[in-house]
Enzyme design. Structure first.
Site: not given
Ligand SMILES: *Cc1c(COP(=O)(O)O)cnc(C)c1O
Length: 408
Positions: A100, A122, A387
């Site tokens: 991310k 958020e 990931s």
């Protein structure tokens, strides 16, 4: 379908200038934000062709994030299955432990270029919030993270991390007090503050230009992995596998292989079963619809609204996926398949035991499918995008599966 489509110029021509990947995508935003989104798009087009920006992002990736992340060969795991060889792209070794940060650092740099003072988002389980708070601290930006009160109670360590990094975590106290309400609250705040703030989306979702920008920021994963695999083996993998929530880690690795004779597999979470509410396999079981500002394939309830979804991996429980994945599915370029909770837990413990790598539960879905595919293929090679790392999932796994796995 149209396997013959020419992908050699795809990344330069897709999405089109209105933000469409075929019929999917677009920018369904309130009228007062239309100009602001155009500004963001123009700024992105400027900086992504500027050597100053490119050099800065490369420096950050190297010095701050620790890129390039390695590719590693899972010899013990592969041999335990058969002859097909499994490789991992180690995004778990990226700073903060997942992919991310690749797009959060890009979004932070864009915010600076636009002269913004604050980034807003958020978060559900807190992973996007922590990555964004990290980027905000790095760039010296204010950071407001909206989070449902229920999630705040559940995710205490991530809330503490965000606060330690200097972010404001703003509790959302209406409705079910979870992710959906947090999305609405963050967007409402953004509507009031867009002149000095930017809303940072956490995956290849949302209105144009976010699905394109986030894909491009994540493309470094595929560019690195493709070259690393060539250097290591002298050829390309036969298949590339990644898990799909919103779809950013999958888009990042797959974008580099679109024009190659490589099979691409996106793995969706099948949770507890195939009934609506038991899973979050939106591309597999959903239908076309608009939510959160873009047209894609989504899971709908009886009123056509986003359906409740579930997965053991909180990063995958989103009722839609990025518009580009809907397009790749329609083109037949990527196959979308599933792995359920049980298969993910099995892969989580197998990879830990056989390779010394504890994967995030999200990534464990990709590993689970790769193990199944390796058995089917018999020979050849598979590259999996790992990931993220699984430290964040340990408490939950111990509590729920500790006895079964013999770790409690
Ligand atoms: C958030 C997350 C995902 C899912 O997001 P995508 O946008 O689908 O990549 C996958 N893996 C990890 C480790 C995550 O934190």
């Amino acid at each position: 379908m149209q396997k013959e489509m020419d992908f050699s110029v795809y990344l330069k021509t897709t999405p089109d200038k209105n933000g469409y990947f075929g019929r999917y995508g677009g920018a369904y935003v309130p009228p007062q934000l239309v100009d602001e989104f155009k500004k963001i798009e123009t700024a992105y087009h400027t900086i992504c062709k500027s050597t100053k920006f490119i050099h800065e992002l490369r420096r950050i990736r190297k010095e701050f994030q620790g890129r390039p992340t390695p590719v590693c060969h899972c010899e013990r795991l592969s041999n335990s299955i058969g002859n097909c060889q499994i490789y991992l792209k180690r995004e778990d070794l990226n700073h903060t432990g997942a992919h991310k940060l690749n797009h959060c650092m890009g979004e932070g740099l864009l915010a600076k270029f636009l002269g913004k003072k604050k980034i807003i988002a958020e978060t559900g389980a807190g992973q996007h919030g922590v990555a964004l708070a990290t980027a905000a601290a790095y760039f010296g930006l204010e950071c407001d993270i909206y989070m449902g009160e229920v999630d705040i109670a559940k995710q205490a360590p991530n809330v503490a991390r965000m606060r330690l990094l200097g972010a404001r975590v703003i509790p959302v106290t209406h409705g079910l007090k979870t992710l959906k309400e947090a999305v609405d609250a963050a967007f409402e705040a953004y509507l009031n503050e867009y002149e000095h703030a930017i809303y940072c989306i956490g995956s290849v979702v949302g209105p144009h230009p976010f699905p394109m920008m986030v894909r491009d920021f994540q493309a470094v994963v595929g560019v690195e992995a493709r070259q690393q695999f060539l250097d290591m083996t002298g050829e390309l993998p036969d298949a590339v596998v990644a898990c799909v929530g919103g779809g950013s880690n999958a888009a990042g690795i797959m974008s580099a292989f679109l024009n190659d004779p490589v099979e691409l597999y996106g793995v969706e979470p099948l949770g507890l079963g195939t009934k609506l509410g038991q899973h979050a396999a939106s591309l597999t079981y959903g239908s076309e619809g608009i939510m959160h500002g873009f047209n894609s394939i989504m899971l709908k309830d009886e009123n056509g609204k986003p359906a409740p979804v579930y997965s053991i991996a909180s990063g995958l429980d989103y009722p839609s996926s990025g518009p580009e994945h809907a397009y790749w599915k329609e083109l037949g370029r990527v196959k979308y398949v599933t792995a359920n909770d049980e298969e993910a837990i099995h892969a989580f413990s197998t990879l830990s035991r056989m390779e010394g790598i504890i994967p995030a539960l999200e990534s464990a879905h990709a590993v689970a499918y790769a193990m199944k595919l390796a058995r089917e293929m018999g020979t050849g090679s598979i590259l999996v995008n790992l990931s993220g790392r699984g430290d964040k999932d340990m408490d939950y796994v111990i509590e729920k599966y500790g006895e079964k796995l013999g770790i409690k």
